[in-house]
Design a protein around this motif. Structure first.
Motif, short mmCIF file in Angstrom:
data_model
loop_
_atom_site.label_atom_id
_atom_site.label_comp_id
_atom_site.label_asym_id
_atom_site.label_seq_id
_atom_site.Cartn_x
_atom_site.Cartn_y
_atom_site.Cartn_z
N CYS A 118 30.26 -21.67 36.84
CA CYS A 118 30.69 -21.15 38.14
C CYS A 118 30.25 -22.03 39.30
O CYS A 118 30.39 -21.64 40.46
CB CYS A 118 30.14 -19.73 38.34
N GLY A 119 29.69 -23.20 39.04
CA GLY A 119 29.25 -24.09 40.10
C GLY A 119 28.56 -25.30 39.51
O GLY A 119 28.43 -25.43 38.29
N PHE A 120 28.07 -26.20 40.37
CA PHE A 120 27.40 -27.40 39.85
C PHE A 120 25.97 -27.55 40.38
O PHE A 120 25.34 -28.58 40.19
CB PHE A 120 28.21 -28.66 40.15
N LEU A 121 25.46 -26.51 41.08
CA LEU A 121 24.06 -26.52 41.51
C LEU A 121 23.41 -25.24 41.00
O LEU A 121 23.35 -24.22 41.70
CB LEU A 121 23.97 -26.61 43.04
N PRO A 122 22.92 -25.24 39.76
CA PRO A 122 22.36 -24.01 39.17
C PRO A 122 21.01 -23.64 39.77
O PRO A 122 20.19 -24.51 40.09
CB PRO A 122 22.22 -24.37 37.68
N ILE A 123 20.80 -22.32 39.94
CA ILE A 123 19.53 -21.77 40.43
C ILE A 123 19.05 -20.75 39.41
O ILE A 123 19.83 -19.92 38.94
CB ILE A 123 19.70 -21.10 41.80
N ARG A 124 17.78 -20.79 39.09
CA ARG A 124 17.24 -19.80 38.16
C ARG A 124 16.18 -18.94 38.85
O ARG A 124 15.73 -19.24 39.93
CB ARG A 124 16.66 -20.46 36.92
N ASN A 125 15.83 -17.83 38.20
CA ASN A 125 14.86 -16.83 38.68
C ASN A 125 15.41 -16.00 39.84
O ASN A 125 14.63 -15.40 40.58
CB ASN A 125 13.54 -17.49 39.11
N CYS A 126 16.73 -15.94 40.00
CA CYS A 126 17.30 -15.16 41.11
C CYS A 126 16.95 -13.68 40.99
O CYS A 126 16.78 -13.00 42.00
CB CYS A 126 18.82 -15.33 41.15
N ASP A 127 16.86 -13.18 39.77
CA ASP A 127 16.63 -11.75 39.56
C ASP A 127 15.15 -11.40 39.40
O ASP A 127 14.82 -10.26 39.14
CB ASP A 127 17.40 -11.26 38.32
N ASP A 128 14.28 -12.40 39.54
CA ASP A 128 12.84 -12.16 39.41
C ASP A 128 12.21 -12.21 40.80
O ASP A 128 12.05 -13.29 41.38
CB ASP A 128 12.22 -13.22 38.50
N PRO A 129 11.84 -11.05 41.38
CA PRO A 129 11.33 -11.05 42.76
C PRO A 129 9.98 -11.72 42.91
O PRO A 129 9.58 -12.05 44.03
CB PRO A 129 11.25 -9.55 43.10
N LEU A 130 9.25 -11.94 41.82
CA LEU A 130 7.89 -12.49 41.91
C LEU A 130 7.84 -14.00 41.64
O LEU A 130 6.77 -14.59 41.73
CB LEU A 130 6.97 -11.76 40.93
N SER A 131 8.96 -14.61 41.29
CA SER A 131 8.96 -16.03 40.92
C SER A 131 9.67 -16.86 41.99
O SER A 131 10.57 -16.38 42.68
CB SER A 131 9.66 -16.24 39.58
N HIS A 132 9.25 -18.14 42.09
CA HIS A 132 9.96 -19.08 42.95
C HIS A 132 11.36 -19.32 42.40
O HIS A 132 11.57 -19.34 41.18
CB HIS A 132 9.21 -20.41 43.03
N LYS A 133 12.32 -19.51 43.29
CA LYS A 133 13.67 -19.86 42.87
C LYS A 133 13.70 -21.37 42.63
O LYS A 133 13.20 -22.15 43.44
CB LYS A 133 14.71 -19.47 43.92
N MET A 134 14.29 -21.78 41.50
CA MET A 134 14.30 -23.19 41.11
C MET A 134 15.73 -23.70 41.07
O MET A 134 16.64 -23.00 40.62
CB MET A 134 13.65 -23.37 39.73
N ILE A 135 15.94 -24.94 41.55
CA ILE A 135 17.28 -25.54 41.58
C ILE A 135 17.25 -26.85 40.80
O ILE A 135 16.22 -27.52 40.71
CB ILE A 135 17.74 -25.78 43.03
N GLN A 136 18.40 -27.20 40.21
CA GLN A 136 18.54 -28.44 39.42
C GLN A 136 19.61 -29.31 40.09
O GLN A 136 20.80 -29.18 39.81
CB GLN A 136 18.94 -28.09 37.99
N PRO A 137 19.21 -30.20 41.01
CA PRO A 137 20.21 -31.00 41.75
C PRO A 137 21.02 -31.93 40.87
O PRO A 137 22.17 -32.22 41.17
CB PRO A 137 19.36 -31.78 42.76
N GLN A 138 20.42 -32.46 39.78
CA GLN A 138 21.12 -33.35 38.88
C GLN A 138 21.30 -32.67 37.52
O GLN A 138 20.40 -31.98 37.04
CB GLN A 138 20.35 -34.65 38.69
N LYS A 139 22.47 -32.84 36.94
CA LYS A 139 22.75 -32.20 35.66
C LYS A 139 21.75 -32.66 34.61
O LYS A 139 21.50 -33.86 34.44
CB LYS A 139 24.18 -32.54 35.22
N ASN A 140 21.15 -31.69 33.92
CA ASN A 140 20.12 -31.94 32.90
C ASN A 140 18.89 -32.64 33.48
O ASN A 140 18.12 -33.25 32.74
CB ASN A 140 20.68 -32.77 31.74
#
Length: 594
Positions: A53-75
C-alpha cells in the motif's frame, strides 16, 4: 423450479460470492491509517504489514508504548520516525515530509567525534513514484593536512580532527584538489567554529510525488503501482463493482421466493427499537434530541469538515437546523448491543456544568452511533501546551494566569462529575486532548467514551482490564496491588496533565540533553525539594513564579502512587484557589500535604 432447488441455489450463490471476491481481488488499501503520535498518515506511507500500500513502511503504529519506526530504503535500516507532515490534496503545493533520527550519527555528534565527517549522508533511492531531497543540509570541505592548500578567507575552519582540517561557510570552492566535500543534515545556519553546534542527526526528508501518482491518488482515488514491465498504472479495486453486480443478482433471486424463506426475517422486531423502548420504560424519556443518521449526514455536509480523530472515532464540524455550530463525533467502535451507549447518553446529557461539555444530541441506528456536542472554537488544550514545532505550525502559548484558570476549571468540572450529578461519573481518560476550550479559553471536559457511571453512594468501582491513555493512567488501574479503583484514578490523571501544563511538554521527553530531565515530574520534584528556582521558561515575575509553584505542588500531590495518599478532587479544587507553599512537606522522598 422447486422451492428446495431455489433455496440451494440461493445458498450457493450467497456463499460463493464472498469467496470469489476474496480470491480474485486483493484487500483494498485504506485511504489513511492512525499511527500514534504521528496522527493519521496516508500514501506513500504504509503499515509494515501492508507494504503493497506504499513505499515508506512504518511499524509499531498500533503499539502506544513504542517508538514508531520507518524504513526509508527497501530492506534497509529502520529509524525512529519523529514526525510526518502531509498535504497531498492541495493542487498547487502538494508535499510530504518526514523526519527520522539516525542513532549512529546522533552518537557521533553527541560525542563530537570526527568520524561524523567521513562520508556524505545519502538519500533514499528514488522511487518510481517520487523523488527525495533533504530539507536542510550543509556542505563541509574536508582537507588533508599533508597536502599544500590555501583555504578561502571567507570560510570557517575546524582544526580538532587529527589528520585533516574541516572548512565550512559561504562560497566554498569545489575545485579544492586536496579536499573532499561532505554533505550532512543541519538544524541551524552554519556559524562560529564548531560544526557540532549546527549539525543534527534528526534528518528531515521531502518527498515529491510524480504528477501522475498525485492524479491517481487525488482524482482517481487509486493506488500508484507498476505493472510487470515496470510501467506506471493507477490500480483501482473492482471489488465494489463486482459486489454491486452480485447484489443485484442476489436481489433478483430474493424477489423470486422471499415469501417462502425471508418473510419472518423482514418482520422481526428491530433490536435497536427494543433496546430504547426497554430503557425508556425503566428510566423515562431521554433528555436530549435523537437524530437519524441521514440527519447527521446533512448537518455535517456529508462529513466534509473533519476536525480531528481519536481512538474511538472521528469528529466533524456541523450545523443544526437552528444554525447552531456543533461538533459531531462518529464512533468507530461499537461495544455490546447498545444498552451501555444509551445509558451513557442518558447520564451525561443530564449533566449541566460550565466545565463539562454539553451533549446536544445523539444518533443510534444499529451499528451507527454518533454524539453531537457544542462546538469549541479553540479546540483542545494539547495544541496550546506542547512545544513541538514543524515548518507548518507555531506554538500558541497561553500565559500562566490562563493556564492556572484552566487547571482550576478542570478540577471544578471533575468535582461536579463526582459530587454534583445525580450519579457519580469517573472519566478514566483525563488528558489535554480531551479538554476543549471555548472562545474565552474556559475548559470543558469531553470524550466520555471510557467513563464509568456509578450510584451516588458508591465510592469504589469495578472495571474489567485497564482503561485510559498511557502516561495518564493511575497505577491501580493497571494493578490492584496498588489499591482500589475510584475517583482518585481521575485525580492521578489530572495531576499528570497539570504537570504537562507546567512543563509545556510531555512528561516523558527523550529529546532533552540530560537523562535527569527525561521524566519531568522527577525533575520538577527535585527542584522543589532543593528549594531552587523552577528554571521554567516564560515566567516573568514573582507572582507568576508563585502561581507555577502552586500548580506544580498540586500536580505532584495528585500523582502519588497509592490512591490513599492522593487528595480527593474536592480538596484539589479548593487548593487550586489559594496559595499553600508553607504547607508543602517533603518527607523521605514522598510528597504529603498537611
Amino acid at each position: 423450479m422447486s422451492p428446495v432447488y431455489e433455496f440451494v441455489l440461493l445458498l450457493l450463490f450467497s456463499n460463493l460470492l464472498p469467496l470469489l471476491l476474496a480470491a480474485g481481488f486483493p484487500r483494498e488499501c485504506p485511504p489513511s491509517f492512525p499511527c500514534g503520535y504521528l496522527g493519521d498518515v496516508s500514501f506513500p506511507f504504509t503499515k509494515a504489514e501492508r507494504q503493497d500500500c506504499g513505499f515508506l513502511p512504518i511499524r509499531n503504529c498500533d503499539d502506544p508504548l513504542s517508538h514508531k519506526m520507518i524504513q526509508p530504503q527497501k530492506n534497509g535500516t529502520w529509524f525512529q520516525v519523529i514526525r510526518v507532515t502531509q498535504l497531498l490534496s492541495n493542487p498547487t503545493t502538494p508535499f510530504t515530509t518526514f523526519q527520522f533520527r539516525d542513532e549512529d550519527l546522533y552518537a557521533l555528534l553527541q560525542n563530537q567525534s570526527c568520524e561524523a565527517f567521513r562520508s556524505n549522508y545519502t538519500l533514499p533511492h528514488t522511487s518510481p513514484f517520487a523523488s527525495f531531497s533533504f530539507a536542510f543540509t550543509t556542505t563541509l570541505v574536508r582537507c588533508n593536512r599533508s597536502l599544500p592548500f590555501n583555504p578561502p578567507t571567507n570560510m570557517c575552519n575546524y582544526t580538532k580532527c587529527h589528520d585533516y582540517n574541516l572548512y565550512f561557510g559561504y562560497n566554498h570552492s569545489s575545485s579544492l584538489t586536496a579536499c573532499t566535500e561532505v554533505e550532512l543534515p543541519n538544524k541551524d545556519v552554519p556559524d562560529g567554529i564548531n560544526p557540532f553546534a549546527f549539525l543534527t542527526a534528526d534528518v528531515l526528508i521531502k518527498v515529491e510525488l510524480t504528477n501522475e501518482c498525485l492524479d491517481c491518488i487525488n482524482r482517481q482515488r487509486g493506488l500508484c503501482q507498476l505493472d510487470s514491465r515496470e510501467r506506471f498504472y493507477c490500480a483501482k479495486s473492482y471489488a465494489s463493482t463486482l459486489l454491486a453486480a452480485g447484489l443485484v443478482v442476489l436481489l433478483v433471486l430474493v424477489c423470486c421466493f422471499w415469501r417462502k424463506i425471508f418473510y419472518p426475517v423482514f418482520w422481526r422486531e428491530n433490536p435497536t427499537h427494543r433496546i430504547i423502548e426497554n430503557f425508556l420504560k425503566e428510566h423515562g424519556p431521554l433528555p436530549t434530541a435523537r437524530y437519524s443518521f441521514l440527519e447527521v449526514q446533512k448537518m455535517t455536509n456529508s462529513f466534509r469538515n473533519k476536525l480531528g480523530q481519536g481512538g474511538f472515532g472521528s469528529v466533524y464540524k456541523g450545523k443544526l437546523p437552528d444554525g447552531s455550530v456543533v461538533a459531531v463525533k462518529i464512533l468507530s467502535i461499537s461495544k455490546g448491543n447498545g444498552e451501555e451507549f444509551i445509558n451513557e447518553v442518558w447520564s451525561i446529557s443530564k449533566t449541566s456544568h460550565v466545565n463539562v461539555i454539553r451533549l446536544l444530541g445523539f444518533c443510534f441506528e444499529n451499528s451507527r452511533r454518533a454524539l453531537i456536542y457544542e462546538f469549541m472554537p479553540n479546540g483542545s488544550l494539547d495544541k496550546f501546551i506542547y512545544e513541538e514545532k514543524n515548518e507548518l505550525n507555531d506554538v500558541h502559548q497561553l500565559d500562566w494566569k490562563i493556564l492556572n484558570d484552566i487547571a482550576m476549571g478542570i478540577a471544578h468540572g471533575l468535582e461536579y462529575l463526582y459530587r454534583g450529578c445525580n450519579t457519580r461519573i469517573i472519566h478514566f481518560d483525563i488528558k489535554p486532548h480531551n479538554i476543549l476550550l471555548d472562545e474565552d479559553f474556559c475548559p470543558k471536559i469531553s470524550d466520555f467514551g471510557l467513563a464509568k457511571i456509578c450510584a451516588r453512594k458508591e465510592s469504589l468501582v469495578s472495571i474489567f482490564g485497564a482503561r485510559g491513555t498511557a502516561g495518564y493512567v493511575a497505577p491501580e488501574v493497571f494493578s490492584r496491588n496498588f489499591g482500589v479503583v475510584s475517583h482518585k484514578s481521575d485525580v492521578y490523571s489530572y495531576g499528570m496533565m497539570v504537570l504537562e501544563m507546567v512543563g509545556r511538554r510531555k512528561n516523558v521527553n527523550t529529546d532533552v540533553d540530560r537523562s535527569s530531565e527525561i521524566y519531568f515530574p522527577h525533575w520538577i520534584y527535585n527542584r522543589l525539594e532543593g528549594n531552587t528556582e523552577l528554571g521554567l521558561e516564560n515566567i516573568r515575575n514573582e507572582n507568576e513564579e508563585q502561581m507555577v509553584r502552586k500548580m506544580t505542588i498540586v500536580g505532584l500531590w495528585c500523582i502519588q502512587t497509592l490512591p490513599s495518599t492522593r487528595p480527593t478532587i474536592s480538596r484539589v479544587f479548593l487548593r487550586t484557589k489559594k496559595q499553600f507553599f508553607e504547607e508543602l512537606d517533603i518527607i523521605n522522598g514522598g510528597l504529603q500535604i498537611k
